[in-house]
Enzyme design. Structure first.
Site, mmCIF file in Angstrom:
data_model
loop_
_atom_site.group_PDB
_atom_site.id
_atom_site.type_symbol
_atom_site.label_atom_id
_atom_site.label_comp_id
_atom_site.label_asym_id
_atom_site.label_seq_id
_atom_site.Cartn_x
_atom_site.Cartn_y
_atom_site.Cartn_z
ATOM 1 N N HIS A 200 4.348 10.843 13.422
ATOM 2 C CA HIS A 200 5.361 9.788 13.492
ATOM 3 C C HIS A 200 5.502 9.248 14.915
ATOM 4 C CE1 HIS A 200 8.842 7.503 12.427
ATOM 5 N NE2 HIS A 200 9.478 8.018 13.462
ATOM 6 N N GLU A 442 -7.030 7.190 -0.324
ATOM 7 C CA GLU A 442 -6.714 8.195 0.692
ATOM 8 C C GLU A 442 -6.741 9.611 0.141
ATOM 9 O OE1 GLU A 442 -2.898 7.208 2.405
ATOM 10 O OE2 GLU A 442 -2.018 6.724 0.469
ATOM 11 N N ASP A 466 -4.939 9.858 5.828
ATOM 12 C CA ASP A 466 -4.812 10.862 4.775
ATOM 13 C C ASP A 466 -6.162 11.270 4.204
ATOM 14 O OD1 ASP A 466 -2.073 11.619 4.454
ATOM 15 O OD2 ASP A 466 -1.679 9.543 3.900
ATOM 16 N N CYS A 513 -7.165 0.603 6.534
ATOM 17 C CA CYS A 513 -5.916 0.451 7.290
ATOM 18 C C CYS A 513 -5.490 1.739 7.974
ATOM 19 C CB CYS A 513 -4.807 -0.079 6.395
ATOM 20 S SG CYS A 513 -4.346 1.065 5.093
HETATM 21 C C1 PEP Z 1 -3.471 6.372 5.928
HETATM 22 O O1 PEP Z 1 -3.232 7.406 5.319
HETATM 23 O O2 PEP Z 1 -4.543 6.167 6.538
HETATM 24 C C2 PEP Z 1 -2.464 5.296 5.991
HETATM 25 C C3 PEP Z 1 -2.741 4.118 6.501
HETATM 26 O O3 PEP Z 1 -1.228 5.585 5.535
HETATM 27 P P1 PEP Z 1 -0.101 6.417 6.330
HETATM 28 O O4 PEP Z 1 -0.598 6.633 7.730
HETATM 29 O O5 PEP Z 1 1.132 5.609 6.258
HETATM 30 O O6 PEP Z 1 -0.028 7.683 5.532
HETATM 31 MG MG MG Z 2 -1.558 7.532 4.005
#
Ligand code: PEP
Ligand code: MG
Length: 594
Positions: A200, A442, A466, A513
């Site tokens: 975070h 993911e 993930d 992403c």
């Molecule tokens: C990811 O898991 O790569 C993602 C973009 O989602 P988050 O980081 O919000 O889990």
């Molecule tokens: Mg994720």
């Protein structure tokens, strides 16, 4: 006690998660503490008044402690009375008072800050004590300090946001709850003991565009409030009390970084088209709608990921449909952004939600998270989906479901969405009719059944944060296994290759992403994969765009082909880094060993 004034330079290495260099005063954040503002006093009268204010707060705290003692005596029991006596003793301790008054005078700072410096110094001394009991006494000093701070705050209503000076936040780790509680905009940078690239702290720092280094393990032990600090988020180094020579060098490095950034931003609005005319869409990842200007400024073509779970953070009440709608409406249709990808909330895992009903999970990353949670709490899910359907009327919107691991989940999620959308339409409420639906890839299972999933959706978005966590079995926020978190692991590259191939064979777009998309070293590899879109934290966009514009698809494919022959992640890493450094020397100067 010589420990009071000793200031030695110390370098601690961690993981740089948000680039840039910052030099400033440290502020040690204790989750159980109140936030302490810092401001300078500009006259002798102000200093004298501040000392008076401090002494008045001491008096008020003493009266409160005496009252507490009387109350407790009436209730019976001896132990608490003894503890309160200890607290009163601390409060009246000559050295404790003198040291703080001295800090107010010497540094011309407010009483809160001066007190915080004293307490941190005591903490340092007590922590070195051999005996457990004595070491534990620092808690009493902190308790007394908090009482004084409360009284100081009661007399003066100014907050850090109004008058404070920006400082560098040092903490064990920042949870979403912490970032909501502190005046986050008062910080120049972050340095934390725990956390990894996708924690975070990293995400918040990136979205604020401030430098951050995490996984420092012992930074909270080594740093005291008011220490001078350098945080180099580009190389993952933190320097405590730098000597003048180091300070000078870092001021130079900082300027260099800012210069480079300024040049990149200037060109950021240009499209990411390679020299041989391959276009890749570059999106911005955002957590808050306030980040839209930054996304535009850094050259985002679209919003590739809006992490809506941040709407839920640190609240007593669930957000209403109107609140959701207000957020989405402020992004959808923004001029300059081709589309907005709204991901339904991904709560659970490391992400925080203040609803106690959820309880604690032993293994939250694999628990009731994201789409699993939504499909269990359908009514809550519907509130969000209705707001998205309504907002989609105002501009091109893409709906993205997180953590899909099977066909049932996506079918069910779509069904719930269509149900609420049709109901809204039947009620005469305008809704968009051409919303695209996609899923995050993911979970490794989703890669394995990507052909079946592709038939259900309009696009895939690969969430490498993930995907790597689950594929390599590494907790993404556990710094002990950070060394295993390797986007160039052959298994990861093969998984990603497979998703792109299957997606394209089915005629759908494939985006990425996860944080992997933001790493300049990987840009040509991702290009070689022929991903259609990359989405990343806005401050990463200019460099990625520049690299893509300086590359060709053909050479990127060659590079990819070459690295796919390696069986070791380290071979790939060394090869790619050397290749990129040679190919784009200017881009990699700041991360280099200059
Ligand atoms: C990811 O898991 O790569 C993602 C973009 O989602 P988050 O980081 O919000 O889990
Ligand atoms: Mg994720």
């Amino acid at each position: 006690m010589e420990a009071f004034d000793a200031k030695r330079t110390m370098v601690i290495k961690g993981i740089g998660v948000s680039p840039g260099i910052v030099v400033g005063k440290a502020y040690l954040f204790d989750r159980f503490d109140t936030q302490v503002p810092l401001y300078h006093l500009n006259s002798k009268t102000a200093v004298a008044q501040e000392v008076k204010r401090f002494k008045a707060a001491l008096k008020a705290t003493e009266i409160q402690l005496q009252e507490l003692k009387t109350k407790l005596r009436d209730l019976g029991g001896l132990e608490p009375l003894y503890i309160i006596d200890v607290h009163i003793m601390i409060l009246k301790d000559r050295r404790f008072i003198e040291k703080t008054v001295e800090n107010i005078h010497a540094q011309a700072v407010n009483a809160e800050w001066a007190l915080r410096i004293t307490i941190d110094k005591y903490r340092e001394i007590f922590e070195k004590m051999e005996e457990d009991y004595l070491r534990g006494r620092i808690a009493d000093i902190q308790f007394v300090g908090q009482g004084i701070l409360r009284n100081l705050a009661g007399k003066k209503r100014q907050t850090a946001r109004e008058i404070g000076e920006a400082v560098i936040l040092v903490a064990k780790e920042l949870s979403p709850a912490d970032t909501a509680q502190i005046k986050i905009d008062k910080f120049l940078g972050f340095a934390t003991d725990f956390g990894g690239k996708t924690s975070h702290t990293a995400i918040v720092a990136q979205s604020m565009g401030i430098p951050a280094v995490v996984g420092l393990e012992k930074i909270t032990k080594e740093v005291k409030t008011n220490d001078d600090l350098i945080v180099d988020g580009s190389s993952g180094v933190v320097i405590i009390n730098p000597d003048p020579e180091i300070l000078r060098r870092y001021e130079g490095k900082k300027k260099h970084y800012l210069d480079l950034k300024a040049i990149s931003i200037g060109e950021a609005s240009l499209a990411a088209i390679t020299q041989d005319n391959y276009r890749i869409e570059i999106g911005g990842n955002i957590e808050f709608t306030e980040e839209i200007p930054s996304a535009l400024e850094h050259g985002a073509d679209n919003i590739g990921l809006y992490r809506t779970e941040f709407i839920y953070i640190n609240r007593e009440q669930l957000p209403t449909e109107e609140e959701h709608f207000a957020h989405y409406r402020s992004i959808v249709g923004v001029p300059g952004l081709a589309w907005t990808t709204i991901r339904t909330f991904d709560l659970g895992g490391e992400k925080f939600f203040s609803d106690p009903k959820l309880g604690r999970e032993m293994n939250p990353q694999m628990g009731l998270r994201a789409i699993r949670f939504c499909l269990k709490e359908i009514e809550l899910f519907k509130v969000q989906l209705r707001a998205i359907a309504k907002a989609s009327y105002f501009g091109k919107t893409r709906l993205l479901f997180p953590m899909i691991s099977g066909l049932e989940e996506i079918r069910q999620a779509k069904q719930v969405f269509y149900e609420v959308r049709d109901q809204l339409a039947a009620d005469g409420i305008p809704v968009g009719n051409d919303i695209e639906i996609g899923i995050m890839i993911e979970v490794p299972a989703a890669v394995v059944i990507a052909d079946a999933l592709a038939k259900e959706v309009d696009f895939f978005s690969i969430g490498t944060n993930d995907l790597i966590q689950y594929a390599l079995a590494i907790d993404r926020v556990n710094e002990r296994v950070t060394y295993l978190y390797e986007p160039l692991h052959p298994a990861v590259l093969r998984l990603v290759t497979q998703v792109v191939k299957i997606g394209h064979a089915a005629g759908i777009r494939v985006a990425m992403c996860g944080e992997m998309a933001a790493e300049p070293n990987y840009a040509m590899i991702l290009l070689g994969l022929e991903l259609d879109e990359l989405s990343m934290t806005p401050s990463a966009i200019p460099r990625i765009k520049r690299i893509i514009r300086g590359s060709t698809l053909e050479e990127s494919k060659k590079l990819l082909k070459k690295v796919m022959t390696f069986s070791l992640a380290s071979e790939t890493r060394d090869y790619v880094e050397a290749y990129m450094r040679e190919r784009f020397p200017a881009e990699f100067l700041i991360n280099g060993n200059s």
